[in-house]
Write a protein that holds these residues in place. Structure first.
Motif, short mmCIF file in Angstrom:
data_model
loop_
_atom_site.label_atom_id
_atom_site.label_comp_id
_atom_site.label_asym_id
_atom_site.label_seq_id
_atom_site.Cartn_x
_atom_site.Cartn_y
_atom_site.Cartn_z
N GLY A 407 0.80 -1.21 0.00
CA GLY A 407 0.00 0.00 0.00
C GLY A 407 0.84 1.27 0.00
N ARG A 408 2.13 1.13 0.23
CA ARG A 408 3.01 2.30 0.24
C ARG A 408 3.94 2.29 -0.98
N ALA A 409 3.43 1.79 -2.10
CA ALA A 409 4.24 1.67 -3.31
C ALA A 409 4.72 3.03 -3.81
N LYS A 410 3.85 4.03 -3.73
CA LYS A 410 4.24 5.36 -4.22
C LYS A 410 5.41 5.91 -3.38
N GLN A 411 5.30 5.80 -2.06
CA GLN A 411 6.38 6.27 -1.18
C GLN A 411 7.65 5.44 -1.41
N PHE A 412 7.47 4.15 -1.67
CA PHE A 412 8.61 3.27 -1.93
C PHE A 412 9.40 3.74 -3.15
N HIS A 413 8.71 3.97 -4.25
CA HIS A 413 9.42 4.37 -5.48
C HIS A 413 10.05 5.75 -5.32
N ARG A 414 9.40 6.65 -4.58
CA ARG A 414 9.97 7.97 -4.36
C ARG A 414 11.26 7.87 -3.53
N ALA A 415 11.24 7.02 -2.51
CA ALA A 415 12.42 6.86 -1.66
C ALA A 415 13.57 6.19 -2.42
N ILE A 416 13.26 5.17 -3.21
CA ILE A 416 14.30 4.50 -4.00
C ILE A 416 14.93 5.48 -4.99
N ALA A 417 14.10 6.32 -5.60
CA ALA A 417 14.63 7.33 -6.53
C ALA A 417 15.56 8.30 -5.81
N MET A 447 27.52 -3.84 1.81
CA MET A 447 27.12 -2.96 2.89
C MET A 447 26.22 -1.82 2.40
N GLN A 448 26.30 -1.51 1.10
CA GLN A 448 25.39 -0.51 0.54
C GLN A 448 23.94 -0.97 0.70
N PHE A 449 23.70 -2.27 0.57
CA PHE A 449 22.35 -2.79 0.77
C PHE A 449 21.91 -2.62 2.22
N GLU A 450 22.85 -2.76 3.16
CA GLU A 450 22.51 -2.54 4.57
C GLU A 450 22.06 -1.10 4.79
N VAL A 451 22.75 -0.17 4.12
CA VAL A 451 22.37 1.24 4.23
C VAL A 451 20.97 1.45 3.67
N VAL A 452 20.68 0.82 2.53
CA VAL A 452 19.35 0.94 1.93
C VAL A 452 18.28 0.44 2.89
N LEU A 453 18.47 -0.76 3.44
CA LEU A 453 17.50 -1.32 4.38
C LEU A 453 17.29 -0.40 5.58
N HIS A 454 18.40 0.11 6.11
CA HIS A 454 18.32 0.97 7.29
C HIS A 454 17.59 2.27 6.99
N ARG A 455 17.99 2.93 5.92
CA ARG A 455 17.41 4.23 5.62
C ARG A 455 15.96 4.12 5.16
N MET A 456 15.64 3.08 4.41
CA MET A 456 14.25 2.91 3.98
C MET A 456 13.33 2.77 5.18
N GLU A 457 13.78 2.06 6.21
CA GLU A 457 12.94 1.86 7.38
C GLU A 457 12.92 3.07 8.30
N TRP A 458 14.11 3.59 8.65
CA TRP A 458 14.20 4.62 9.67
C TRP A 458 14.01 6.04 9.15
N PRO A 463 9.75 0.12 5.04
CA PRO A 463 10.60 -1.07 5.12
C PRO A 463 10.54 -1.88 3.83
N VAL A 464 11.67 -2.46 3.45
CA VAL A 464 11.74 -3.22 2.21
C VAL A 464 12.37 -4.59 2.46
N THR A 465 12.15 -5.48 1.51
CA THR A 465 12.85 -6.75 1.47
C THR A 465 13.72 -6.76 0.22
N LEU A 466 14.83 -7.47 0.29
CA LEU A 466 15.74 -7.58 -0.84
C LEU A 466 15.88 -9.03 -1.26
N GLU A 467 15.67 -9.27 -2.55
CA GLU A 467 15.90 -10.59 -3.13
C GLU A 467 17.24 -10.53 -3.87
N HIS A 468 18.26 -11.13 -3.29
CA HIS A 468 19.58 -11.04 -3.88
C HIS A 468 19.68 -11.88 -5.15
#
Length: 532
Positions: A407-417, A447-458, A463-468
């Protein structure tokens, strides 16, 4: 020409813009803060691994940095010492953030390369040095942690010469072996500097200067050995040569202990007295742009979340020529659109204050300039100028990102951008996965992925999941019409960057070899030196 324009040569000459680079855990952030302490820009130093009741270093301001005790993003500190204005950029030490360090080195006039006395030149240190060498940036070497057991000083200098090709030029030399630090020999005047310890190294250490006769009487063999070793290097061509240093052919060497603030004043004074002032920057046509030409700058960093209360974005730009005045209208070469610089700040770690005027060498922070991207050129007046764009590093790790709450897809894409605009990760798309699919994140290190996970949540509350993904080999696809050959291959696909570049990625060399054997006409280009 206004009064401020006539001041450009004078103002540029009193600027020193440099970065501190090192292998992780060499004490880089501690040295950064010790320099600020000796310049009296702060009254008390913190500790990287802060104990109860002590502050973290001022340059490590992100929640993850403070929790982990490491630098994961570059930080700018601006302060004065004597009559010199210093722009100091603290850089991430971890190899996973080497692309951020590369951008910083592109924006400074010299670097301090920090070595751990026990470890010397490590693999990541050499990679960082190669970045400096490729850009002709002068290097000052500071051997840190001499208060702890470590290697022989001559061996460290020999290693520096052997692996970097730089002639070591000692400016200070340790009295006593690593772990038995009695003080420093000042190679320029032959005197000894002895230090008084302070509680936890929180304040600048008091210095006592001894003439050679007194030092010899009090220190005995330790003093004699220090003098002999320094003389040996001087006789072999290690005497200080300012021109060789500026030409990036030799490196001044200093010793000390940043955590105790020992030897740091010598480094600060050298930077003020001998480090290069801003020089003309070369544009895309290979023409040096005069320092007194109309205003120009380039963006080397974009950062959000420095002020969580306002959720603003700040673009850091290095002034290359002319005078910048707050409120002036500048043009972004990438878009061709002008914009007014109403909100401009100077940074001291996370702390920011309004900046009204800046000169070549200064780092300015443009607030909420949402259209700016890393590598953009800004200019005012005529003619227009474009500086070379900063290259991207070839990614080595890939993952598909998805929000845990659809339900937060719009915020997700904005944050990833936003993270992509900052250069935290590269964001790519795959036709094989569909244009509306979840983005593929590409990183130099995990470790860049760790930063992504941390910043996306906090920071972004998404919050996001990553499929490596299994890809380890990257090539540039030379012919877009051949995309189906890769997309239908065995464990391979084509990922598209925002600039239109198409990268063919493979799970390994075997998968690449199989596809090339099946399709010998497939055109794939190597990424030279891992940089694109």
């Amino acid at each position: 020409m206004g009064a401020r324009e006539t001041d450009v040569p004078y103002e540029a000459a009193r600027r020193r813009t440099f970065a501190v680079i090192s292998h992780p855990d060499a004490g880089k952030s501690t040295l950064t803060e010790a320099i600020a302490l000796h310049a009296k820009a702060i009254s008390q130093a913190g500790a990287v691994h802060g104990k109860a009741g002590r502050r973290t270093v001022v340059s490590d301001w992100m929640r993850m940095e403070q929790a982990r005790g490491i630098s994961i993003t570059s930080a700018v500190l601006r302060f004065s010492h004597r009559d010199t204005l210093i722009n100091l950029v603290d850089t991430p030490g971890h190899a996973d953030f080497s692309e951020d360090t590369y951008r910083v080195v592109s924006a400074v006039d010299s670097v301090v390369m920090l070595l751990d006395a026990a470890k010397g030149l490590e693999a990541q240190t050499l990679k960082l040095f190669d970045v400096c060498r490729s850009q002709g940036v002068p290097v000052i070497t500071f051997v840190n942690k001499w208060d702890r057991p470590g290697r022989d000083a001559l061996d460290l200098c020999d290693e520096l010469a052997t692996h970097t090709g730089l002639q070591p030029m000692p400016l200070t030399w340790p009295i006593g072996p690593a772990g038995e630090f009695h003080g420093l020999l000042d190679c320029r005047d032959g005197t000894m500097v002895r230090y008084q310890r302070t509680v936890g190294g929180a304040t600048a250490a008091q210095e006592e200067r001894l003439d050679p006769a007194v030092a010899a009487a009090q220190e005995g063999p330790a003093w004699s050995r220090a003098c002999e070793e320094a003389d040996l290097l001087d006789a072999s061509g290690g005497g200080f040569d300012h021109e060789l240093f500026l030409a990036a052919e030799a490196s001044p060497v200093l010793f000390g202990a940043a955590l105790l603030n020992h030897g740091v004043r010598h480094l600060l004074d050298f930077l003020v007295d001998f480090a290069p002032a801003p020089r003309p920057r070369v544009d895309v046509a290979g023409r040096p742009r005069r320092l007194d030409a109309p205003f120009s700058a380039f963006v080397f960093k974009v950062q959000t979340g420095m002020n969580p209360a306002h959720r603003d974005q700040i673009a850091f730009a290095r002034v290359c020529s002319g005078v910048f005045e707050r409120g002036m209208v500048v043009t972004n070469v990438a878009t061709g659109k002008p914009f007014a610089t109403k909100y401009v700040q100077q940074a001291f770690g996370q702390q920011r204050t309004t900046l009204d005027v800046a000169y070549p060498g200064d780092v300015i922070g443009l607030v909420n300039a949402a259209a700016l991207r890393v590598g953009d050129t800004l200019f005012a007046g005529v003619p227009a100028v474009r500086f070379p764009r900063l290259p991207r590093f070839a990614p080595a790790h890939f993952a598909v990102a998805r929000p845990t709450d659809v339900g937060r897809a719009k915020q997700f894409h904005r944050a990833i951008a936003q993270l992509h605009a900052e250069g935290v990760v590269q964001v790519m798309r795959s036709q094989r996965r569909g244009q509306g699919s979840a983005p593929v994140l590409a990183a130099v290190g995990p470790m860049q992925f760790e930063v992504v996970l941390h910043r996306m949540e906090w920071e972004f509350a998404v919050p996001v999941t990553l499929e490596h993904l299994p890809y380890t080999v990257v090539r540039r696809l030379a012919d877009p019409s051949q995309r189906p050959l890769v997309d239908t291959g065995w464990r391979s696909e084509v990922l598209m960057r925002d600039d239109g570049t198409e990268l063919a990625v493979f799970a390994g060399q075997v998968e690449l070899a199989v596809l090339q054997r099946l399709h010998p006409h497939l055109k794939l280009d190597h990424l030279v030196g891992g940089v694109d």
